[in-house]
Design an enzyme around this catalytic site. Structure first.
Site, PDB file in Angstrom:
ATOM      1  N   ALA A   1     -10.422  62.791 -99.262  1.00 19.86           N
ATOM      2  CA  ALA A   1     -11.862  62.580 -99.446  1.00 19.86           C
ATOM      3  C   ALA A   1     -12.217  61.107 -99.299  1.00 19.86           C
ATOM      4  CB  ALA A   1     -12.294  63.103-100.810  1.00 19.86           C
ATOM      5  N   TYR A   2     -11.389  60.241 -99.850  1.00 14.71           N
ATOM      6  CA  TYR A   2     -11.641  58.804 -99.734  1.00 14.71           C
ATOM      7  C   TYR A   2     -11.603  58.372 -98.275  1.00 14.71           C
ATOM      8  CZ  TYR A   2     -10.938  53.759-100.192  1.00 14.71           C
ATOM      9  OH  TYR A   2     -11.045  52.386-100.064  1.00 14.71           O
TER      10      TYR A   2
END
Length: 245
Positions: free
Chosen positions: A153-154
């Site tokens: 996600a990052y």
């Protein structure tokens, strides 16, 4: 640029880690720096005090980078106090880690708001206000290439930053403003080190041919290059990771 030779920089996330190193480096290069912070005025003032003690010029200002009104006020302050904006370095961001299958979607939304919307909002004001001869520098991550598990996600949020950076550089055609991103690798900051076992840190340090983690000053060096002499580097993502990729 105005008749004054003094250049003005806004550094978001300038109260600690890489952001503080960037603020101090740009001040050492002769820029007046507006140090942005989100929630820790004491640390922001420590950055300002360090710059002033070294003979530089700096003040602190609080804003939520994802709030367009607060970011507009941040730029207003730079223009009111210093007369304009020449360099914007957007280091502010958050990193919440988990495998894709396990990530809490609230964490995904938090990163989207800060890392994607925040970059968009800051870049929007920068695109409207940075003076000719200036530079906009976003922050990406080398994890988009290293592809470490748990960073899905990052890394996705920073992939969006890459896209914004490359396209904004082309949208500012004719303005004499460069737009680039710096993509650090593993860097010895509290954000990176928190919660990691020493064996994990040692392994990540060994990944680079230089066999160490980066330091905030290493990343600030890359930013100073893009903010100053690198007028022919534009629309690029600069990987500052010691050769990991």
């Amino acid at each position: 640029m105005t008749e004054s030779t003094q250049r003005i920089a806004i550094v978001t996330g300038g109260s600690g880690g890489i952001g503080r190193a960037v603020a101090e480096r740009l001040a050492a290069d002769g820029m007046s720096v507006l140090v942005h912070y989100a929630g820790n005025p004491r640390r922001a003032e420590e950055t300002v005090d360090a710059i002033v003690a070294a003979g530089g010029t700096a003040t602190a200002f609080r804003a939520d980078v994802a709030d367009e009104n607060e970011v507009a006020a941040l730029f207003d302050e730079a223009e009111r106090r210093y007369g304009g904006v020449d360099v914007v370095v957007h280091t502010a961001g958050i990193m919440l880690l988990a495998p894709l299958a396990e990530l809490d979607l609230d964490d995904l939304d938090r990163m989207h708001r800060t890392n994607i919307r925040g970059t968009f909002v800051v870049d929007q004001q920068a695109a409207r206000r940075v003076r000719s001869g200036g530079a906009i520098i976003n922050f990406s991550t080398s994890v988009t290439k290293i592809a470490l598990p748990g960073y899905t996600a990052y890394a996705a949020s920073k992939g969006a930053v890459d896209a914004m950076t490359l396209i904004l550089a082309r949208e500012l055609r004719g303005r004499d403003i460069t737009v680039n991103a710096v993509a650090p690798g593993p860097t010895a900051t509290p954000l990176f080190l928190e919660g990691k076992e020493q064996s994990v840190v040692d392994h990540m340090a060994s990944m680079a041919p230089l066999e160490r983690l980066g330091f905030p000053a290493d990343i600030a060096e890359a930013v100073a290059f893009l903010a100053g002499p690198a007028r022919w580097v534009n629309g690029q993502v600069l990987y500052a990771n010691g050769g990991i990729i």
